[in-house]
Design an enzyme around this catalytic site. Structure first.
Site, PDB file in Angstrom:
ATOM      1  N   SER A 157       0.858  -1.190   0.000  1.00  0.00           N
ATOM      2  CA  SER A 157       0.000   0.000   0.000  1.00  0.00           C
ATOM      3  C   SER A 157       0.888   1.232   0.000  1.00  0.00           C
ATOM      4  O   SER A 157       2.005   1.193   0.527  1.00  0.00           O
ATOM      5  CB  SER A 157      -0.863   0.019   1.258  1.00  0.00           C
ATOM      6  OG  SER A 157      -1.494   1.275   1.399  1.00  0.00           O
ATOM      7  N   TYR A 166      -2.154  -1.369   9.973  1.00  0.00           N
ATOM      8  CA  TYR A 166      -2.161  -1.533   8.517  1.00  0.00           C
ATOM      9  C   TYR A 166      -0.861  -0.975   7.925  1.00  0.00           C
ATOM     10  O   TYR A 166      -0.182  -1.636   7.127  1.00  0.00           O
ATOM     11  CB  TYR A 166      -3.389  -0.797   7.972  1.00  0.00           C
ATOM     12  CG  TYR A 166      -3.634  -0.909   6.490  1.00  0.00           C
ATOM     13  CD1 TYR A 166      -4.358  -1.976   5.973  1.00  0.00           C
ATOM     14  CD2 TYR A 166      -3.174   0.068   5.607  1.00  0.00           C
ATOM     15  CE1 TYR A 166      -4.613  -2.073   4.616  1.00  0.00           C
ATOM     16  CE2 TYR A 166      -3.421  -0.020   4.252  1.00  0.00           C
ATOM     17  CZ  TYR A 166      -4.148  -1.088   3.755  1.00  0.00           C
ATOM     18  OH  TYR A 166      -4.394  -1.179   2.411  1.00  0.00           O
ATOM     19  N   LYS A 220       2.035  -3.104   6.066  1.00  0.00           N
ATOM     20  CA  LYS A 220       2.339  -2.834   4.652  1.00  0.00           C
ATOM     21  C   LYS A 220       3.800  -2.403   4.482  1.00  0.00           C
ATOM     22  O   LYS A 220       4.464  -2.801   3.521  1.00  0.00           O
ATOM     23  CB  LYS A 220       1.385  -1.778   4.094  1.00  0.00           C
ATOM     24  CG  LYS A 220      -0.089  -2.205   4.071  1.00  0.00           C
ATOM     25  CD  LYS A 220      -0.335  -3.439   3.217  1.00  0.00           C
ATOM     26  CE  LYS A 220      -1.818  -3.763   3.054  1.00  0.00           C
ATOM     27  NZ  LYS A 220      -2.057  -4.932   2.208  1.00  0.00           N
TER      28      LYS A 220
HETATM   29  C1  GCO Z   1      -7.045   3.647   4.619  1.00  0.00           C
HETATM   30  C2  GCO Z   1      -7.496   2.855   3.460  1.00  0.00           C
HETATM   31  C3  GCO Z   1      -6.425   2.115   2.835  1.00  0.00           C
HETATM   32  C4  GCO Z   1      -6.003   2.775   1.568  1.00  0.00           C
HETATM   33  C5  GCO Z   1      -4.734   2.206   1.167  1.00  0.00           C
HETATM   34  C6  GCO Z   1      -4.118   2.825  -0.002  1.00  0.00           C
HETATM   35  O1  GCO Z   1      -7.772   3.651   5.573  1.00  0.00           O
HETATM   36  O2  GCO Z   1      -5.975   4.267   4.512  1.00  0.00           O
HETATM   37  O3  GCO Z   1      -8.409   1.941   3.914  1.00  0.00           O
HETATM   38  O4  GCO Z   1      -6.848   0.838   2.560  1.00  0.00           O
HETATM   39  O5  GCO Z   1      -6.943   2.583   0.569  1.00  0.00           O
HETATM   40  O6  GCO Z   1      -3.847   2.253   2.207  1.00  0.00           O
HETATM   41  O7  GCO Z   1      -3.401   1.790  -0.504  1.00  0.00           O
END
Ligand code: GCO
Length: 254
Positions: free
Chosen positions: A145, A158, A162
């Protein structure tokens, strides 16, 4: 030219392929000639996704397992290799997000996101390599991401996972290159997927994406397909350890 991007008769496993980016990448790879094995947790959802591909004359099978059930994941990879005699590429894409201000985060939620988005990818990459090393060829592709490169508030686990995929892809790339295996990360920007519904339906966030992204819009899931085909095909032979950003220019925009 067409053979450069051909995946004719390649056996490809895509995790998190019931919907969204996983299904879009699986679909593009099947269009390029691959037999795709769609993974997700629910058999019924997978059957529906596979039926959609079959209706277009594409080849798809299903493998229902949870990527955090590490022994089920390993057995599924072994079963694919047993059934088809090879495994050409894996697209390790299954992922979730959890969005909370820092002080509202439970440690267990952090660990859950990391186990799906990072540890599950490690286990599946290792199991894929177990099949790919003896065949002296293979492609391992992670869905990273732009959140592993730049930051926005609330998505701590997240972003950590990533960014972790980026580091791990490089160690895997250097270790597996002598075995004929490439390892790369596709880094999507903001795509209009179910996971992002809370964002696409937030007028403020929607306006922010449109103004921040030079291409001025959210991406459609099918716009990620070409990157997966490229990295899995002969066109990507000499590309390894790379982070391929597909973000409409968002991260290069001041
Ligand atoms: C967030 C999004 C991510 C983005 C992603 C971009 O909350 O930042 O849900 O899923 O879409 O990180 O790749």
């Amino acid at each position: 030219m067409s053979s450069l991007f051909s995946l004719q008769d390649h056996i490809v496993l895509v995790t998190g392929a019931s919907r969204g980016l996983g299904l879009a990448m699986a679909s593009a790879m099947a269009e390029a000639g691959a037999l795709v094995v769609l993974n997700g947790r629910e058999q019924a959802t997978l059957d529906h996704a596979a039926a959609g591909l079959h209706a277009r004359g594409l080849r798809a099978e299903t493998a229902a397992f949870d990527v955090t059930d590490y022994s089920a994941a390993a057995s599924a990879v072994a079963a694919i290799a047993q059934r088809h005699g090879r495994l050409d590429a894996v697209v390790l894409n299954a992922g979730i997000n959890h969005r909370k201000p820092l002080l509202d985060w439970e440690t267990a939620d952090f660990e859950r996101v990391v186990s799906i988005n990072l540890t599950g990818c490690f286990v599946l990459a290792r199991e894929a390599a177990r099949v790919m090393i003896p065949q002296s060829s293979g492609r391992i592709i992670f869905t990273g991401s732009i959140m592993g490169i730049v930051a926005r508030p609330t998505v701590h686990a997240y972003a950590a996972a990533k960014a972790g995929l980026g580091g791990m892809a490089k160690t895997l790339a250097v270790e597996l290159a002598p075995r004929g295996i490439t390892v790369n990360v596709i880094c999507p920007g903001f795509f209009d997927t179910e996971m992002n519904t809370p964002l696409t339906q937030n007028p403020e966030f929607d306006a922010w994406v449109k103004s921040r992204c030079p291409l001025g819009r959210w991406a459609k899931p099918e716009e990620l397909g070409g990157a997966a085909v490229f990295l899995a095909s002969a066109a990507g032979n000499y590309v390894t350890g790379h982070m391929l950003v597909v973000d409409g220019g968002l991260t290069i925009n001041m």
